[in-house]
Scaffold this motif. Structure first.
Motif, PDB file in Angstrom:
ATOM      1  N   LEU A 189       0.830  -1.210   0.000  1.00 20.19           N
ATOM      2  CA  LEU A 189       0.000   0.000   0.000  1.00 20.19           C
ATOM      3  C   LEU A 189       0.863   1.257   0.000  1.00 20.19           C
ATOM      4  N   THR A 200       2.470   1.687  -3.411  1.00 17.45           N
ATOM      5  CA  THR A 200       1.484   2.180  -4.376  1.00 17.45           C
ATOM      6  C   THR A 200       1.248   3.672  -4.190  1.00 17.45           C
ATOM      7  N   TRP A 201       1.042   4.077  -2.954  1.00 20.31           N
ATOM      8  CA  TRP A 201       0.767   5.483  -2.666  1.00 20.31           C
ATOM      9  C   TRP A 201       1.945   6.376  -3.073  1.00 20.31           C
ATOM     10  N   THR A 244       1.699   9.147  -6.221  1.00 23.46           N
ATOM     11  CA  THR A 244       1.819  10.573  -5.891  1.00 23.46           C
ATOM     12  C   THR A 244       3.166  11.172  -6.288  1.00 23.46           C
ATOM     13  N   SER A 283       9.597   3.867  -3.534  1.00 21.42           N
ATOM     14  CA  SER A 283       8.516   2.952  -3.878  1.00 21.42           C
ATOM     15  C   SER A 283       9.056   1.591  -4.318  1.00 21.42           C
TER      16      SER A 283
END
Length: 182
Positions: free
Chosen positions: A37, A40-41, A45, A155
């Motif tokens: 998660l 992904t965030w 962004t 990420s």
């Protein structure tokens, strides 16, 4: 008589091992959910605009199919981790059956392969972004888009951490599924 009573009583080390395995499953699946998660965030962004010689340039994850793929892969793996976490709780409530762990093994293997593909794609395009490719004329962009590159790197690192956790889950499910009695 003593042997019949011994057979009826649950074996304490077996119960302890089952609780330990259940705890490890819950912790690892929760950690994989959190890391995917977060990855992904961070990927979704990540964007940056810079002005070079009076011309504005943008860098966004959506401009690269590899970065879109790793964001999508992480989102799917997050959803699968959540579903498998719910199934682990249901499996615990209904009682442990080694036949179910074979399906966990297949599930974990699938999401681990998906995460591996996303990590590989993002690493490949990230390498080109960082160092360029002189043979094809691609110049490095990370010297101009430092913030963007750092976020994408974070990420990808989180994706690799989740990949290692998913590998541990896959191995654990494979070991537990070997206890199937025909």
């Amino acid at each position: 008589m003593a042997t019949i009573e011994a057979k009826l009583q649950p074996n304490p080390p077996v119960m302890k091992n089952q609780k330990l395995f259940l705890g490890a499953q819950i912790c690892l699946r929760s950690f994989a959910l959190a890391t995917t998660l977060a990855a992904t965030w961070i990927m979704v962004t990540s964007k940056q605009s810079v002005e070079i010689v009076g011309i504005a340039f943008d860098a966004r994850y959506s401009y690269s199919s590899a970065f879109k793929f790793v964001a999508f892969a992480n989102a799917v793996v997050s959803a699968c981790c959540l579903v498998s976490l719910l199934f682990v709780f249901l499996l615990h409530l209904r009682g442990s059956n080694p036949n179910h762990y074979f399906f966990f093994f297949l599930h974990d293997l699938f999401i681990m392969c998906l995460e591996l593909a996303g990590c590989a794609a993002a690493t490949a395009i990230g390498f080109v972004g960082k160092y360029g490719n002189s043979h094809t004329g691609w110049t490095p962009i990370c010297d101009h888009f430092e913030k963007f590159c750092h976020r994408v790197t974070k990420s990808v690192i989180l994706s690799y951490v989740s990949l290692v956790v998913l590998l541990m889950l896959t191995v654990g499910s494979a070991i537990k599924s070997r206890e199937i009695r025909v």
